[in-house]
Write a protein that holds these residues in place. Structure first.
Motif, PDB file in Angstrom:
ATOM      1  N   GLY A  10      15.036   3.376   9.941  1.00 48.92           N
ATOM      2  CA  GLY A  10      13.939   4.128   9.353  1.00 48.92           C
ATOM      3  C   GLY A  10      12.667   3.296   9.315  1.00 48.92           C
ATOM      4  N   PRO A  11      11.596   3.884   8.839  1.00 50.21           N
ATOM      5  CA  PRO A  11      10.337   3.153   8.733  1.00 50.21           C
ATOM      6  C   PRO A  11      10.318   2.238   7.517  1.00 50.21           C
ATOM      7  CG  PRO A  11      10.075   5.364   7.902  1.00 50.21           C
ATOM      8  CD  PRO A  11      11.460   5.294   8.439  1.00 50.21           C
ATOM      9  N   LYS A  12       9.511   1.213   7.581  1.00 54.13           N
ATOM     10  CA  LYS A  12       9.300   0.375   6.401  1.00 54.13           C
ATOM     11  C   LYS A  12       8.616   1.210   5.325  1.00 54.13           C
ATOM     12  CE  LYS A  12       8.696  -3.928   9.007  1.00 54.13           C
ATOM     13  NZ  LYS A  12       7.751  -4.999   9.364  1.00 54.13           N
ATOM     14  N   ASN A  13       8.805   0.789   4.090  1.00 57.18           N
ATOM     15  CA  ASN A  13       8.160   1.411   2.929  1.00 57.18           C
ATOM     16  C   ASN A  13       8.703   2.802   2.622  1.00 57.18           C
ATOM     17  OD1 ASN A  13       6.378  -0.884   2.888  1.00 57.18           O
ATOM     18  ND2 ASN A  13       5.239   0.090   4.539  1.00 57.18           N
ATOM     19  N   MET A  14       9.873   3.136   3.179  1.00 54.86           N
ATOM     20  CA  MET A  14      10.520   4.408   2.876  1.00 54.86           C
ATOM     21  C   MET A  14      12.023   4.182   2.681  1.00 54.86           C
ATOM     22  SD  MET A  14       8.461   7.141   5.311  1.00 54.86           S
ATOM     23  CE  MET A  14       8.545   8.535   4.180  1.00 54.86           C
ATOM     24  N   THR A  64       8.713  -1.617   0.797  1.00 49.60           N
ATOM     25  CA  THR A  64      10.174  -1.708   0.818  1.00 49.60           C
ATOM     26  C   THR A  64      10.618  -2.002   2.245  1.00 49.60           C
ATOM     27  OG1 THR A  64      10.568   0.632   1.324  1.00 49.60           O
ATOM     28  CG2 THR A  64      10.350   0.035  -1.007  1.00 49.60           C
ATOM     29  N   PRO A  65      11.795  -2.577   2.416  1.00 47.96           N
ATOM     30  CA  PRO A  65      12.320  -2.774   3.778  1.00 47.96           C
ATOM     31  C   PRO A  65      12.760  -1.449   4.382  1.00 47.96           C
ATOM     32  CG  PRO A  65      13.958  -3.418   2.158  1.00 47.96           C
ATOM     33  CD  PRO A  65      12.697  -3.122   1.394  1.00 47.96           C
ATOM     34  N   ALA A  66      12.929  -1.442   5.696  1.00 43.66           N
ATOM     35  CA  ALA A  66      13.377  -0.239   6.396  1.00 43.66           C
ATOM     36  C   ALA A  66      14.874  -0.012   6.180  1.00 43.66           C
ATOM     37  CB  ALA A  66      13.088  -0.363   7.886  1.00 43.66           C
ATOM     38  N   ILE A  67      15.287   1.240   6.217  1.00 44.10           N
ATOM     39  CA  ILE A  67      16.720   1.555   6.218  1.00 44.10           C
ATOM     40  C   ILE A  67      17.275   1.119   7.565  1.00 44.10           C
ATOM     41  CG2 ILE A  67      18.459   3.371   6.062  1.00 44.10           C
ATOM     42  CD1 ILE A  67      16.419   5.048   4.518  1.00 44.10           C
ATOM     43  N   PRO A  68      18.288   0.259   7.606  1.00 41.06           N
ATOM     44  CA  PRO A  68      18.828  -0.184   8.899  1.00 41.06           C
ATOM     45  C   PRO A  68      19.533   0.941   9.635  1.00 41.06           C
ATOM     46  CG  PRO A  68      20.213  -0.962   7.102  1.00 41.06           C
ATOM     47  CD  PRO A  68      19.005  -0.335   6.469  1.00 41.06           C
ATOM     48  N   ASP A  69      19.711   0.760  10.919  1.00 44.96           N
ATOM     49  CA  ASP A  69      20.422   1.743  11.732  1.00 44.96           C
ATOM     50  C   ASP A  69      21.821   1.938  11.166  1.00 44.96           C
ATOM     51  OD1 ASP A  69      21.306   3.418  13.667  1.00 44.96           O
ATOM     52  OD2 ASP A  69      21.287   1.970  15.298  1.00 44.96           O
ATOM     53  N   GLY A  70      22.152   3.176  10.827  1.00 45.49           N
ATOM     54  CA  GLY A  70      23.452   3.474  10.245  1.00 45.49           C
ATOM     55  C   GLY A  70      23.527   3.237   8.755  1.00 45.49           C
ATOM     56  N   GLY A  71      22.425   2.783   8.160  1.00 48.59           N
ATOM     57  CA  GLY A  71      22.419   2.498   6.730  1.00 48.59           C
ATOM     58  C   GLY A  71      22.110   3.722   5.890  1.00 48.59           C
ATOM     59  N   GLU A  72      22.163   3.549   4.586  1.00 49.82           N
ATOM     60  CA  GLU A  72      21.886   4.616   3.638  1.00 49.82           C
ATOM     61  C   GLU A  72      20.642   4.283   2.833  1.00 49.82           C
ATOM     62  OE1 GLU A  72      23.463   7.533   3.244  1.00 49.82           O
ATOM     63  OE2 GLU A  72      24.765   7.049   4.947  1.00 49.82           O
ATOM     64  N   PRO A  73      19.911   5.297   2.369  1.00 49.87           N
ATOM     65  CA  PRO A  73      18.716   5.044   1.572  1.00 49.87           C
ATOM     66  C   PRO A  73      19.051   4.454   0.204  1.00 49.87           C
ATOM     67  CG  PRO A  73      19.215   7.382   1.614  1.00 49.87           C
ATOM     68  CD  PRO A  73      20.145   6.738   2.594  1.00 49.87           C
ATOM     69  N   THR A  74      18.077   3.789  -0.368  1.00 47.92           N
ATOM     70  CA  THR A  74      18.211   3.231  -1.712  1.00 47.92           C
ATOM     71  C   THR A  74      17.349   4.051  -2.660  1.00 47.92           C
ATOM     72  OG1 THR A  74      18.506   1.003  -0.809  1.00 47.92           O
ATOM     73  CG2 THR A  74      17.912   1.183  -3.141  1.00 47.92           C
ATOM     74  N   PRO A  75      17.954   4.783  -3.599  1.00 48.86           N
ATOM     75  CA  PRO A  75      17.146   5.611  -4.506  1.00 48.86           C
ATOM     76  C   PRO A  75      16.129   4.784  -5.277  1.00 48.86           C
ATOM     77  CG  PRO A  75      19.473   6.184  -4.673  1.00 48.86           C
ATOM     78  CD  PRO A  75      19.392   4.925  -3.851  1.00 48.86           C
ATOM     79  N   THR A  76      14.980   5.364  -5.498  1.00 46.37           N
ATOM     80  CA  THR A  76      13.923   4.714  -6.271  1.00 46.37           C
ATOM     81  C   THR A  76      14.318   4.664  -7.743  1.00 46.37           C
ATOM     82  OG1 THR A  76      12.234   5.521  -4.748  1.00 46.37           O
ATOM     83  CG2 THR A  76      11.495   4.845  -6.940  1.00 46.37           C
ATOM     84  N   GLU A  77      14.043   3.545  -8.382  1.00 50.96           N
ATOM     85  CA  GLU A  77      14.288   3.437  -9.813  1.00 50.96           C
ATOM     86  C   GLU A  77      13.053   3.954 -10.541  1.00 50.96           C
ATOM     87  OE1 GLU A  77      15.476  -0.401 -11.101  1.00 50.96           O
ATOM     88  OE2 GLU A  77      17.140  -0.576  -9.665  1.00 50.96           O
ATOM     89  N   PRO A  78      13.146   5.086 -11.214  1.00 51.30           N
ATOM     90  CA  PRO A  78      11.970   5.667 -11.860  1.00 51.30           C
ATOM     91  C   PRO A  78      11.540   4.880 -13.087  1.00 51.30           C
ATOM     92  CG  PRO A  78      13.918   6.931 -12.423  1.00 51.30           C
ATOM     93  CD  PRO A  78      14.346   5.903 -11.412  1.00 51.30           C
ATOM     94  N   ILE A 133       8.182   7.730   0.542  1.00 48.09           N
ATOM     95  CA  ILE A 133       7.241   6.647   0.275  1.00 48.09           C
ATOM     96  C   ILE A 133       6.726   6.815  -1.146  1.00 48.09           C
ATOM     97  CG2 ILE A 133       5.317   7.970   1.285  1.00 48.09           C
ATOM     98  CD1 ILE A 133       4.115   5.258   2.152  1.00 48.09           C
ATOM     99  N   VAL A 134       6.726   5.722  -1.918  1.00 50.69           N
ATOM    100  CA  VAL A 134       6.296   5.751  -3.317  1.00 50.69           C
ATOM    101  C   VAL A 134       4.858   5.261  -3.392  1.00 50.69           C
ATOM    102  CG1 VAL A 134       6.727   4.923  -5.651  1.00 50.69           C
ATOM    103  CG2 VAL A 134       8.652   5.355  -4.115  1.00 50.69           C
TER     104      VAL A 134
END
Length: 307
Positions: free
Chosen positions: A71-75, A94-108, A80-81
């Motif tokens: 994925g793109p950086k900062n997402m 934020t770092p990019a989601i790697p190929d095959g990786g999962e997103p990291t939810p934002t801590e509100p 994008i926050v």
């Protein structure tokens, strides 16, 4: 002068035989020419058919292949926050989601003093256009003042609604490109995309038109090649699938069922898309409820009386 009159001598038997042979020879040669021409046409047709089938197979393979790709950086959250800062609205890096990786939810922010606005939008969706153009300045003011954060999730659920140009996918990819190479320009780019939103079922904006909007928003020229190459196509497809299958982080939603999906501190906004005062009131109410919850003190347990 005419020929073949009544006084013309009749051809002899040999002359008739030779004439017949010559005619037969000419017919054979003409037939050979037709046979060669048909053979070439058949061979050409077979080659074209083979190429067409091969192209179809490639298209099917590519179409059914898993999207994949980083994925793109900062997402990192698939969105994008955006927060207020010196010089205007800035993106949280934020770092990019790697190929095959999962997103990291934002801590509100759970202090109760900041409203966390989260949007799931499709750049071809007319209802998204209504919401965004109505509330753009309200959200800009809230974010710039530090009263709110804005997390934008571009998805592509209307990819097949643009006369074959896949505009939704290309537009979401462009947003990802801006997030990676010019995140400080994202808010303005997002706004311009909706100010210039094409109609559903149209061919949408061309890549060149999208690039002009990115430049107008202040994005770097490095965004252009990313847009032309549809560099984050795989991520857009993955992020869209994750949104449609859920669950949606920091909320009680099982999934996104349509766009725009707008959340404020985890609560879904279902009010008017064309009344900025109604949305602003919803944001203030959600923020107030969060503040009350964060500052509430538990009722002390009575101490048993001494016996």
């Amino acid at each position: 002068m005419s020929t073949g009159g009544p006084n013309q001598p009749r051809p002899t038997r040999n002359e008739r035989r030779e004439a017949a042979r010559e005619k037969a020879r000419l017919l054979r040669e003409e037939q050979k020419k037709r046979d060669r021409r048909n053979k070439l046409l058949i061979q050409g047709g077979v080659i074209v058919a083979i190429l067409a089938v091969a192209g179809l197979i490639v298209a099917l393979v590519l179409g059914n292949a898993p999207a994949g790709g980083p994925g793109p950086k900062n997402m990192a959250s698939d969105g994008i926050v955006l927060v207020g800062g010196e010089g205007g609205i800035q993106a949280v890096e934020t770092p990019a989601i790697p190929d095959g990786g999962e997103p990291t939810p934002t801590e509100p922010d759970e202090s109760g003093t900041v409203a966390n606005i989260v949007t799931y939008i499709d750049y071809l969706c007319p209802y998204c256009g209504q919401f965004e153009t109505t509330n753009n300045e309200t959200m800009r003011t809230m974010v710039e003042s530090g009263a709110a954060t804005l997390e934008v999730h571009p998805i592509a659920i209307l990819t097949n609604k643009s006369a074959g140009t896949q505009y939704s996918l290309r537009a979401a990819n462009a947003a990802a490109c801006v997030a990676e190479y010019s995140p400080e320009a994202f808010f303005d780019f997002n706004a311009l995309m909706f100010e210039n939103q094409p109609e559903e079922l149209s061919t949408g904006l061309t890549n060149d038109e999208i690039k002009k909007l990115a430049s107008q928003a202040g994005a770097a020229s490095s965004v252009d090649s990313c847009i032309d190459q549809t560099r984050f196509k795989g991520w857009v497809q993955d992020a869209t699938e994750r949104a449609l299958t859920g669950p949606i982080p920091n909320s009680e939603l099982d999934s996104v069922t349509g766009t725009p999906t707008v959340l404020v501190n985890g609560k879904q906004y279902v009010g008017s898309l064309e009344d900025s005062a109604e949305f602003q009131a919803f944001v203030l109410q959600a923020a107030g409820e969060s503040y009350s919850e964060s500052t509430a003190t538990p009722t002390p347990t009575p101490t048993p009386a001494a016996q």
